[in-house]
Structure formats: structure tokens, C-alpha cells
Write an enzyme that holds these catalytic residues in place. Sequence first.
Site, PDB file in Angstrom:
ATOM      1  N   TYR A 119       4.875  -6.772   3.372  1.00  0.00           N
ATOM      2  CA  TYR A 119       4.089  -7.734   3.261  1.00  0.00           C
ATOM      3  C   TYR A 119       4.113  -8.602   4.464  1.00  0.00           C
ATOM      4  CZ  TYR A 119       0.821 -11.830   2.185  1.00  0.00           C
ATOM      5  OH  TYR A 119      -0.174 -12.969   2.295  1.00  0.00           O
ATOM      6  N   GLU A 207      -3.662 -11.047   7.642  1.00  0.00           N
ATOM      7  CA  GLU A 207      -2.870 -10.626   6.376  1.00  0.00           C
ATOM      8  C   GLU A 207      -2.718  -9.030   6.410  1.00  0.00           C
ATOM      9  OE1 GLU A 207      -4.342 -10.467   2.267  1.00  0.00           O
ATOM     10  OE2 GLU A 207      -2.494 -11.640   1.842  1.00  0.00           O
TER      11      GLU A 207
END
Length: 399
Positions: A119, A207
Site C-alpha cells: 500500500y 492512492e
Amino acid sequence: MNIHEYQAKQLLSKFGIGIPAGHAALSVDEAVAGAKQLPGPLYVVKAQIHAGGRGKGKFVELPTDAKGGVRLAKSIEEVEAHAAEMLGNTLVTIQTGDAGKQVNRLYITDGVDIASEYYLSMVVDRATGRIAMIVSTEGGMDIEDVAHNTPEKITTITIDPAAGFMPHHGRAVAFALKLSGDLNKQAQKLARQLFDAFVALDCEMLEINPLVETIDGKLLVLDTKMSFDSNALYRHPDVEAMRDETEEDPMEVEASKYDLAYIKLDGNIGCMVNGAGLAMATMDIIKLNGAFPANFLDVGGGANKEKVTAAFKIILSDPAVEGILVNIFGGIMRCDTIAEGIVAAAREVDLSVPLVVRLEGTNVQLGKDILANSGLPIVPADDLGDAARKIVAEVKQAA
Ligand code: ADP
Ligand code: MG
């Protein structure tokens, strides 16, 4: 402003960032044509909506055991079948709300052999006034759950805007992802490229979930979400052209045409206010009086007749609105000008619900006289508390 995954990938690839090949498609034919341009044998068909959680999402129109909005396909025929099943149907994910979003676009991309998922995101952190990079080894999952259950697995690195991105930031990212050797070097390079893209494009948020390590040792961006600072869009016509209004609330789209800051809410009292702070206070005081605002609406400092009329129309197009409270402070814009705007707008839209108006500031008495002499059933109010009590009472009485 938000954009689709495939658009974000187009932008990022210009910064040299590793992205699997892919093609957007608006129809089954385009999906098949897109797949044919890829090497195969593994393809992924991805629903393009402005919401995450697509993989685990459900289509309203399909049986509950049908696959979600991110599907693997092992042949062109399978791509075709998935595309036909997904296009035009409504996908509900944890981020869409119960109503879901209709899938009108697909992205057909290379299937990747994944070794690990990570992530990485970036935001403008208001607490530090810096861009923050948030990284975790726990990719492919809901980051909110990771933050809640295992916060120690999330590392935040902030970057001083004056000094810019330094090699140690890249090393910190690679270290937090526990990468070694060539992958460590790739992560350092990627972090710098992402920072450059974020700044150059005036992003608000970027993101990547997941960022993947492939079995042959490459770091690739598999999924990405990007949003932009609307105030900076004039500097990026190419980004502005990526806007997909079908993904936005129609009333908010209409409001943005008139430069009105409008957000729809769940209550029944429409609010028209100038200044974001006054708008917040107005919403608070409506709640304090036991009712709920139907919207947030800031008409801005230079509210003229056109803006006030547009604002009235937008508020009234919401069937939940049973009364309107106008709360305007005449500073640069004088109260008499505003009163004229309100009267003209109320006539033009053929006002059908109670209207309470509180004016204060320059030429307030002139403004009040215009409202009183208009012949319209406008209820004047003296202050914020008086205005809120009056509109709540009017709506109760009308019901
Ligand atoms: P969302 O976050 O909206 O569910 P993602 O693009 O993250 O959508 O896809 C969900 C999961 O599907 C990923 O975590 C990954 O495991 C898998 N996936 C997505 N794209 C690919 C791809 N190109 N190749 C292989 N697997 C993929
Ligand atoms: Mg994802």
C-alpha cells in the site's frame, strides 16, 4: 475532482511509473478490441467507477454469487462475457453507498502474476502542512481496517516542501515496505516519481492499493485513485478534460457551473448563505432548533441576481426541501442589491415553499424595505436565532 483508474494510470505513466498495459472500453466490442491488443493469456476486466472496493463489490442486477467488479479472464471470449455482464449494471461497493454506481466504462488490462501486494498513498496533511506518504506492507486490503487493527504496520513520511523530496525519503519508503536489493531501489525511484507527479499535477490525494511485486521482481501500480485540487484545475486542462460528470451528483454539477459551493444533505430546510463559516453556523442553528438542513450552499462574496436565482433553482429542485432560509451578510455586496436579487429570483422560480430571509450589513434597512414592499410572502428575520426559529416554525405549520 476525481478521475477514473485508467485515466490516473495514463497520467502516472507519463512520469515513467510502471503500469501494466491496458485499454478503456465503453462497449463490449471495445473491450474485445482492447483485449486483442494485449499479449494475454491472462486479462483483467475492471469496472471504472469513482469508488473503490470494486473487487469485493456486488452487482444489483446479477445473482449474489456472481463475480464482482474486478474479474480475471483467461481468453478473449471470457473478456467478452465479463464485459457484457458488467456494462450497464449497477455495482455496489463499500464506498458507493447502497444505491451503487452504474458501470458505463471498463478497463481491460494485463493480468499480472503477483508475488506481494503493498500500500502507498499520498495526501496533503493539514496537520503538518506537508505532503505525507503513507506506506504499508498490508496492500490489497481496506487500509482503514489496517489502521484500526494494526496501526504499527503503517508508516507515514512527511516531506518538507522547501527542501523537496530527498533520497532519504525514498529509502524510508523502501525500508517501510521491507524491500531489499533491486526492489528496494525500484521503490526509492517510484517514491520520487510519485512525489513529482503529485506536485506537478496539483493532486489532493493519490492512492495505490495495491502496489505489487511481480513474480519476476518488478514493482507495478495495479490500482490507483487520484483526486485533484479543484482550485488548481485551470493549470491542467488535460486533467480537467478527464472529468466524468456522470459520476457526480447532478445538482452539485449544476452548482459548480455558477461557481456555487453546494453539497446536498438529508434534511428539509434549504439554506442559501454567503461565506462558508456563516453557512456552517446556519446549519448548526437549524439543527439546534430541531430541524435538519437540506444542503450546504455558499453563494460566495460576489452574489448577484444570476447566482441567487441559480441557487434558488438548485435548492428547489430537491424534492425534500420544505422551506428556505436565506442568511446573507452584505459586506462588499450591499443588502439592497441582494434583496433585489432575492425578489427577482423568488418571482422567476415561482416560489412554493416558505422563505425566511435574514439580512445584515451595508444598507440593511434599504434591503428590508425592498423585501417588505415586494408583495411576496417573504418572512423577515432580525438575527440568526430568530431566522432559524422562524423557518422551523413555518415548515411545521405548512406540513
Ligand atoms: P478495488 O480496490 O476497487 O477492489 P483493485 O484494482 O485493487 O480494485 O483490484 C482488486 C484486486 O484484484 C487487487 O488487490 C488484485 O489482487 C487483483 N487485481 C487487480 N488488477 C489486477 C491485475 N491487473 N492482475 C492481477 N490481479 C489484479
Ligand atoms: Mg484497490
